[in-house]
Scaffold this motif. Structure first.
Motif, PDB file in Angstrom:
ATOM      1  N   GLY A 271       0.829  -1.311   0.370  1.00  0.00           N
ATOM      2  CA  GLY A 271      -0.523   0.273  -0.062  1.00  0.00           C
ATOM      3  C   GLY A 271       0.969   1.165   0.165  1.00  0.00           C
ATOM      4  N   ALA A 272       0.531   2.340  -0.242  1.00  0.00           N
ATOM      5  CA  ALA A 272       0.726   3.771  -0.241  1.00  0.00           C
ATOM      6  C   ALA A 272       0.329   4.419   0.808  1.00  0.00           C
ATOM      7  CB  ALA A 272       1.188   5.023  -1.506  1.00  0.00           C
ATOM      8  N   ARG A 273       0.656   5.643   0.919  1.00  0.00           N
ATOM      9  CA  ARG A 273       0.106   7.235   2.222  1.00  0.00           C
ATOM     10  C   ARG A 273       0.208   7.508   1.192  1.00  0.00           C
ATOM     11  NH1 ARG A 273       4.188   9.756   4.408  1.00  0.00           N
ATOM     12  NH2 ARG A 273       6.194   8.717   3.940  1.00  0.00           N
ATOM     13  N   PRO A 274      -0.634   9.510   1.279  1.00  0.00           N
ATOM     14  CA  PRO A 274      -0.445  10.278   0.834  1.00  0.00           C
ATOM     15  C   PRO A 274       0.527  10.472   1.123  1.00  0.00           C
ATOM     16  CG  PRO A 274      -2.630  10.100   1.875  1.00  0.00           C
ATOM     17  CD  PRO A 274      -1.782   9.126   2.343  1.00  0.00           C
ATOM     18  N   ALA A 275       1.286  11.356   0.645  1.00  0.00           N
ATOM     19  CA  ALA A 275       2.561  12.250  -0.485  1.00  0.00           C
ATOM     20  C   ALA A 275       2.395  13.797   0.445  1.00  0.00           C
ATOM     21  CB  ALA A 275       3.165  12.687  -1.655  1.00  0.00           C
ATOM     22  N   THR A 276       1.741  14.044   2.016  1.00  0.00           N
ATOM     23  CA  THR A 276       1.718  15.313   2.798  1.00  0.00           C
ATOM     24  C   THR A 276       2.627  15.244   3.872  1.00  0.00           C
ATOM     25  OG1 THR A 276       0.057  13.749   3.542  1.00  0.00           O
ATOM     26  CG2 THR A 276      -0.919  14.791   1.839  1.00  0.00           C
ATOM     27  N   ASP A 277       3.913  14.486   3.499  1.00  0.00           N
ATOM     28  CA  ASP A 277       4.170  15.291   4.407  1.00  0.00           C
ATOM     29  C   ASP A 277       5.055  16.977   5.227  1.00  0.00           C
ATOM     30  OD1 ASP A 277       4.464  12.645   5.854  1.00  0.00           O
ATOM     31  OD2 ASP A 277       6.634  12.148   5.001  1.00  0.00           O
ATOM     32  N   TRP A 278       4.801  17.663   3.315  1.00  0.00           N
ATOM     33  CA  TRP A 278       5.541  18.746   2.726  1.00  0.00           C
ATOM     34  C   TRP A 278       4.952  19.398   3.392  1.00  0.00           C
ATOM     35  CZ3 TRP A 278       4.488  22.025  -0.574  1.00  0.00           C
ATOM     36  CH2 TRP A 278       3.292  21.848  -2.040  1.00  0.00           C
ATOM     37  N   LEU A 279       3.656  19.032   3.686  1.00  0.00           N
ATOM     38  CA  LEU A 279       2.450  20.114   3.771  1.00  0.00           C
ATOM     39  C   LEU A 279       2.175  20.497   5.743  1.00  0.00           C
ATOM     40  CD1 LEU A 279       0.299  18.915   0.671  1.00  0.00           C
ATOM     41  CD2 LEU A 279       1.907  20.773   0.972  1.00  0.00           C
ATOM     42  N   GLU A 280       2.770  19.758   6.329  1.00  0.00           N
ATOM     43  CA  GLU A 280       2.694  19.480   7.688  1.00  0.00           C
ATOM     44  C   GLU A 280       2.349  20.767   8.126  1.00  0.00           C
ATOM     45  OE1 GLU A 280       1.392  17.043   9.761  1.00  0.00           O
ATOM     46  OE2 GLU A 280       1.614  15.306   8.268  1.00  0.00           O
TER      47      GLU A 280
ATOM     48  N   GLU B 257      -5.724  21.018   6.362  1.00  0.00           N
ATOM     49  CA  GLU B 257      -6.485  20.108   6.626  1.00  0.00           C
ATOM     50  C   GLU B 257      -6.455  19.273   6.432  1.00  0.00           C
ATOM     51  OE1 GLU B 257     -10.604  18.820   7.768  1.00  0.00           O
ATOM     52  OE2 GLU B 257     -10.786  21.056   7.989  1.00  0.00           O
ATOM     53  N   LEU B 258      -5.022  18.050   7.108  1.00  0.00           N
ATOM     54  CA  LEU B 258      -4.742  16.626   6.263  1.00  0.00           C
ATOM     55  C   LEU B 258      -5.570  15.604   6.986  1.00  0.00           C
ATOM     56  CD1 LEU B 258      -1.323  18.129   6.129  1.00  0.00           C
ATOM     57  CD2 LEU B 258      -3.007  17.733   4.158  1.00  0.00           C
ATOM     58  N   GLY B 259      -5.395  14.380   6.573  1.00  0.00           N
ATOM     59  CA  GLY B 259      -6.049  13.787   7.142  1.00  0.00           C
ATOM     60  C   GLY B 259      -5.615  12.158   5.877  1.00  0.00           C
ATOM     61  N   ASP B 260      -5.249  11.495   5.898  1.00  0.00           N
ATOM     62  CA  ASP B 260      -5.422  10.577   4.898  1.00  0.00           C
ATOM     63  C   ASP B 260      -5.754  11.396   3.618  1.00  0.00           C
ATOM     64  OD1 ASP B 260      -5.382   7.711   3.390  1.00  0.00           O
ATOM     65  OD2 ASP B 260      -8.354   8.126   3.575  1.00  0.00           O
ATOM     66  N   GLY B 261      -4.784  12.158   3.623  1.00  0.00           N
ATOM     67  CA  GLY B 261      -5.018  13.222   2.266  1.00  0.00           C
ATOM     68  C   GLY B 261      -5.089  14.585   3.054  1.00  0.00           C
ATOM     69  N   VAL B 262      -5.778  15.639   1.445  1.00  0.00           N
ATOM     70  CA  VAL B 262      -5.696  16.415   1.329  1.00  0.00           C
ATOM     71  C   VAL B 262      -7.015  16.641   1.345  1.00  0.00           C
ATOM     72  CG1 VAL B 262      -5.444  19.471   1.059  1.00  0.00           C
ATOM     73  CG2 VAL B 262      -3.804  17.865   0.899  1.00  0.00           C
ATOM     74  N   SER B 263      -8.034  17.753   3.161  1.00  0.00           N
ATOM     75  CA  SER B 263      -9.150  17.503   2.622  1.00  0.00           C
ATOM     76  C   SER B 263      -9.737  18.218   2.227  1.00  0.00           C
ATOM     77  CB  SER B 263      -9.372  17.682   4.246  1.00  0.00           C
ATOM     78  OG  SER B 263      -9.693  16.972   5.527  1.00  0.00           O
ATOM     79  N   CYS B 264     -10.655  17.927   1.639  1.00  0.00           N
ATOM     80  CA  CYS B 264     -11.263  19.154  -0.013  1.00  0.00           C
ATOM     81  C   CYS B 264     -12.956  18.892   0.357  1.00  0.00           C
ATOM     82  CB  CYS B 264     -10.839  18.562  -1.158  1.00  0.00           C
ATOM     83  SG  CYS B 264      -9.363  18.322  -2.151  1.00  0.00           S
ATOM     84  N   ASP B 265     -13.645  19.783  -0.374  1.00  0.00           N
ATOM     85  CA  ASP B 265     -15.278  19.779  -0.317  1.00  0.00           C
ATOM     86  C   ASP B 265     -14.661  19.239  -1.719  1.00  0.00           C
ATOM     87  OD1 ASP B 265     -14.178  21.525  -2.568  1.00  0.00           O
ATOM     88  OD2 ASP B 265     -15.089  23.660  -1.179  1.00  0.00           O
ATOM     89  N   ALA B 266     -16.285  19.157  -2.300  1.00  0.00           N
ATOM     90  CA  ALA B 266     -16.457  18.432  -3.903  1.00  0.00           C
ATOM     91  C   ALA B 266     -16.032  19.290  -5.129  1.00  0.00           C
ATOM     92  CB  ALA B 266     -18.111  18.427  -4.092  1.00  0.00           C
ATOM     93  N   GLY B 267     -16.073  20.591  -4.170  1.00  0.00           N
ATOM     94  CA  GLY B 267     -15.253  21.607  -5.894  1.00  0.00           C
ATOM     95  C   GLY B 267     -13.596  21.029  -5.322  1.00  0.00           C
ATOM     96  N   LEU B 268     -13.011  20.308  -4.891  1.00  0.00           N
ATOM     97  CA  LEU B 268     -11.504  19.840  -4.331  1.00  0.00           C
ATOM     98  C   LEU B 268     -11.356  21.016  -4.088  1.00  0.00           C
ATOM     99  CD1 LEU B 268     -11.354  17.579  -8.027  1.00  0.00           C
ATOM    100  CD2 LEU B 268     -10.680  16.792  -5.552  1.00  0.00           C
ATOM    101  N   ARG B 269     -11.789  21.909  -3.444  1.00  0.00           N
ATOM    102  CA  ARG B 269     -11.038  23.373  -2.945  1.00  0.00           C
ATOM    103  C   ARG B 269     -10.208  22.460  -1.596  1.00  0.00           C
ATOM    104  NH1 ARG B 269     -15.016  26.063  -4.869  1.00  0.00           N
ATOM    105  NH2 ARG B 269     -16.376  24.676  -3.528  1.00  0.00           N
ATOM    106  N   ALA B 270      -9.757  22.532  -1.324  1.00  0.00           N
ATOM    107  CA  ALA B 270      -9.143  22.565  -0.184  1.00  0.00           C
ATOM    108  C   ALA B 270      -9.398  23.118   1.128  1.00  0.00           C
ATOM    109  CB  ALA B 270      -7.128  22.337  -0.120  1.00  0.00           C
ATOM    110  N   MET B 271      -9.358  22.264   2.319  1.00  0.00           N
ATOM    111  CA  MET B 271     -10.218  22.648   3.062  1.00  0.00           C
ATOM    112  C   MET B 271      -9.044  22.647   4.760  1.00  0.00           C
ATOM    113  SD  MET B 271     -13.211  20.108   3.588  1.00  0.00           S
ATOM    114  CE  MET B 271     -13.946  20.921   5.148  1.00  0.00           C
TER     115      MET B 271
END
Length: 564
Positions: free
Chosen positions: A401-410, A415-429
C-alpha cells in the motif's frame, strides 16, 4: 527593494513628470505586480538605480509585453478621474481595492517583504488623495500622481482575470491533466508544472505492466512531451521537489532554494509507497512507484533472481505476474487470510487469489513479515516470516500500500488526514486554503455520489479531478461526478472494477476464473447495484457500470443464471 521604491518615489516627486511619464511608470509597475516571480523581483532589485524611464525597458527585455496591460493602465487613469470627481464616494471603493491589492500580493520575502508590501499599499492609498491622513490628504503626494496609484490598484484587483498564475505541484496524471484541462477550457495565463522526477511526465499504470515486459521496450507512455508543453505554454520544471508551502505569502519553496509564487495552487503529489523496517538498508529490496524503480527491477530480471513479493494487492499481483512471465521463481506473501477480502469479500478474493498458484506462483497467506535476511554483504538473501520460516530471495518487492505524500504540507495550515481534505469542488480545507486545490491520489474529497469524504487511488479518478479543478478555477460548471473505475492486468487476464464493491454485499456471481470470464455484482440492502468486478468480459462490464451509475437494481442486469 526599499531602495527601488524610494528611488521611484523620489524620481517622480523630483521631476513632476507629465501624465505620459506617469503612464509609462505605471505600466512598468503594473507589469511587475502581474508578473511577480522571483526573477522579476531580482530584476527590480538589481535595477534600483535605474530611473523610471529605464524601468519599462528593463522589464520589457526580461518579460514579454502582456496582452491587456494597456487596458489595465487606462482603467487606472479612468479611475483616477472618477476619484477626483467623486472623491467621497470613491474613497470607500479605493480603500477596499487597496486592501484587496495588499492582501493579494505576497512576493518573495527575501527581496520584497511583507512590511514593504503593506507600505506600498499605503502609498497607493495616499497617492490617490482620497483617504485623509489625520484629516488631510498626504501632502507628499500631489493630485497629479493619482494615476500611478490607481493603476497599481486596478492591476491588483483585476489580476485574477488579467494575469493569474496557476502552480501545479506534481507532474502526475492528475497534475498534467489539470494543466491540459485548463488550456482546453480557455485559460490563457501562466501555468507552472513542477515534477520531482527528472523524466518527462509519464503514465504510471505501465510501470507494473508494460515496462517490465521482456518483449516491450520498457518505456511508459509519455503524458506530456517537451514540444507539447511548449505548444500549450506550460512552464515545465522537472527534477524539482516542493519542500514547503507558505499560504500567507502564497509561495512554494523547492529543494533548489527557489520560491515559486502563485494565485492558485494545485496539489497533485500522489502517494508514497509504504516500506518495511530495514528495507532501505539492503540492496535487492524495492518498492514500485517511479520509472527509475521499474527500470531497476527490469534490469534485475535479467539476472534470474528468486523473487518474493510482500503484499497481494494489485501492485504486488501485477509485479508477480510480470516476474513469472519472465520465467522466474516467485512467491507472494500476504498477511490477510484471503487476499483483497476487505475489498471484494472472501469468496471473490479466493477466486482472484487462485490466479497465483494457477500460474506457478507460490502463495503464502495469513502469515506476516518478520524481517529480511541478508547475505552478510548488504544484499537481501531471504524473507523471514512471522511463523519462523524463511523464503529464499535475491529480489524482494514490497507492495503493502501507500500513503498520501503530504509530509511537506504538515506546517501549511491545510487540513490533512489520509490526504488533503477537500470539498466537492476539490478546494482544500484549512487555514488559507481558499486558493488551493488537491487532485488525484492525494485528494480526500467529499464525494457527491457517496455523501462522504473519500480518497480514491484510481487512474481515471485523476482525470476526473483535473476537469473539476479546471472548471472551478475558471468559474465554469462543475462536471458531473463519475462512478469510480479501475483495472488490473494479471497473468494475461483483464480485471475491471466499477463503483465501490466494499459499500455493498456480493449479490450476483457468474462464471469463474477457470471458465474464462467472471462477473461479480455488489448491492446495497435495497438491491441497488453499487459495485462490480468483471474478468475478461468488456460488454458485461459496461452494462454493470451503467447500472451502477444509474442506481439500477441488480435484478435488472441480464446476467442469466447466478450463484450467490
Amino acid at each position: 527593494m526599499d531602495a527601488a521604491i524610494a528611488g521611484q518615489r523620489d524620481a517622480i516627486a523630483r521631476t513632476r513628470a507629465p501624465v505620459e511619464q506617469l503612464r509609462r511608470t505605471t505600466e512598468a509597475l503594473v507589469r511587475y505586480f502581474l508578473d511577480h516571480r522571483r526573477e522579476s523581483l531580482v530584476t527590480i532589485r538589481d535595477s534600483a538605480a535605474a530611473d523610471d524611464a529605464d524601468l519599462p525597458r528593463i522589464l520589457e527585455r526580461r518579460h514579454p509585453y502582456r496582452a491587456g496591460i494597456e487596458d489595465i493602465v487606462e482603467r487606472g487613469l479612468d479611475m483616477a478621474v472618477f476619484a477626483v470627481d467623486n472623491s467621497k464616494r470613491a474613497s470607500l471603493v479605493i480603500v477596499e481595492m487597496c486592501e484587496a491589492a495588499v492582501g493579494r500580493f505576497y512576493p518573495d520575502g527575501e527581496v520584497f517583504g511583507d512590511r514593504v508590501a503593506f507600505t506600498y499599499g499605503e502609498y497607493a492609498v495616499r497617492i490617490a488623495g482620497v483617504v485623509p491622513r489625520r484629516g488631510r490628504p498626504d501632502p507628499r503626494w500631489p493630485p497629479e500622481f493619482r494615476p500611478l496609484a490607481l493603476g497599481i490598484v486596478a492591476a491588483a484587483v483585476t489580476s485574477d482575470s488579467a494575469c493569474m498564475t496557476v502552480l501545479i505541484i506534481g507532474a502526475s496524471v492528475a497534475g498534467v491533466s489539470t494543466a491540459q484541462a485548463l488550456r482546453k477550457r480557455g485559460f490563457q495565463e501562466r501555468i507552472t508544472l513542477l515534477g520531482e522526477e527528472r523524466h518527462q511526465p509519464y503514465d504510471k499504470p505501465a510501470l507494473s505492466k508494460d515496462v517490465l515486459a521482456e518483449n516491450l521496450p520498457g518505456n511508459p507512455p509519455t503524458l506530456l512531451t517537451k514540444q507539447r508543453a511548449d505548444e500549450l505554454d506550460i512552464d515545465l520544471m522537472l527534477g524539482v521537489r516542493a519542500e514547503d508551502l507558505d499560504l500567507r505569502r502564497r509561495r512554494v519553496q523547492t529543494d533548489r532554494g527557489e520560491r515559486l509564487t502563485f494565485d492558485r495552487l494545485v496539489l497533485a503529489t500522489g502517494v508514497t509507497p509504504r516500506t518495511l523496517p530495514t528495507s532501505r538498508e539492503l540492496t535487492g529490496v524495492y518498492t514500485l512507484r517511479t520509472l527509475d524503480d521499474a527500470l531497476a527491477l527490469r534490469a534485475e530480471f535479467d539476472r534470474g533472481p528468486r523473487v518474493v513479493v510482500i503484499g497481494a494487492g494489485f501492485i504486488g499481483a501485477e509485479f508477480a505476474s510480470a516476474a513469472r512471465a519472465r520465467g522466474l521463481d516467485v512467491s507472494v506473501v500476504e498477511a490477510q487470510r484471503v487476499p483483497m477480502a476487505h475489498l471484494f469479500g472472501e469468496r471473490v478474493g479466493r477466486i482472484l487469489a487462485g490466479l497465483h498458484p494457477d500460474n506457478g506462483v507460490a502463495l503464502e497467506t495469513g502469515v506476516g513479515f518478520d524481517r529480511f535476511a541478508d547475505d552478510g554483504q548488504g544484499h537481501v538473501s531471504g524473507v523471514v516470516l512471522a511463523d519462523g520460516r524463511t523464503l529464499p530471495a535475491d529480489l524482494v518487492v514490497v507492495g503493502i500500500g501507500a500513503r498520501p505524500a503530504t509530509d511537506w504540507l504538515e506546517s501549511s495550515g491545510l487540513e490533512l488526514g489520509d490526504g488533503v481534505s477537500c470539498d466537492a469542488g476539490l478546494r482544500a480545507m484549512g487555514v488559507g486554503g481558499s486558493r488551493v486545490y488537491a487532485a488525484g491520489d492525494i485528494a480526500r474529497r467529499h464525494h457527491p455520489l457517496y455523501g462522504k469524504p473519500l480518497r480514491i487511488e484510481h487512474w481515471t479518478n485523476a482525470g476526473e479531478h483535473a476537469e473539476i479543478v479546471a472548471a472551478d478555477i475558471l468559474g465554469q460548471q462543475t462536471p458531473r461526478a463519475q462512478v469510480p473505475y479501475v483495472w488490473s492486468d494479471q497473468y494475461g487476464r483483464r480485471i475491471q472494477i466499477a463503483g465501490r464493491p466494499a459499500e455493498g454485499r456480493l449479490s450476483a456471481l457468474r462464471g469463474g476464473i477457470a471458465n474464462g470470464t467472471m462477473t461479480a455484482v455488489y448491492a446495497d440492502p435495497a438491491g441497488t447495484a453499487v459495485g462490480a468486478l468483471v474478468v475478461d468480459d468488456p460488454r458485461t462490464f459496461m452494462s454493470c457500470r451503467k447500472a451502477i451509475a444509474s442506481g439500477a437494481d441488480v435484478g435488472g442486469l441480464d446476467l442469466g443464471p447466478v450463484a450467490v
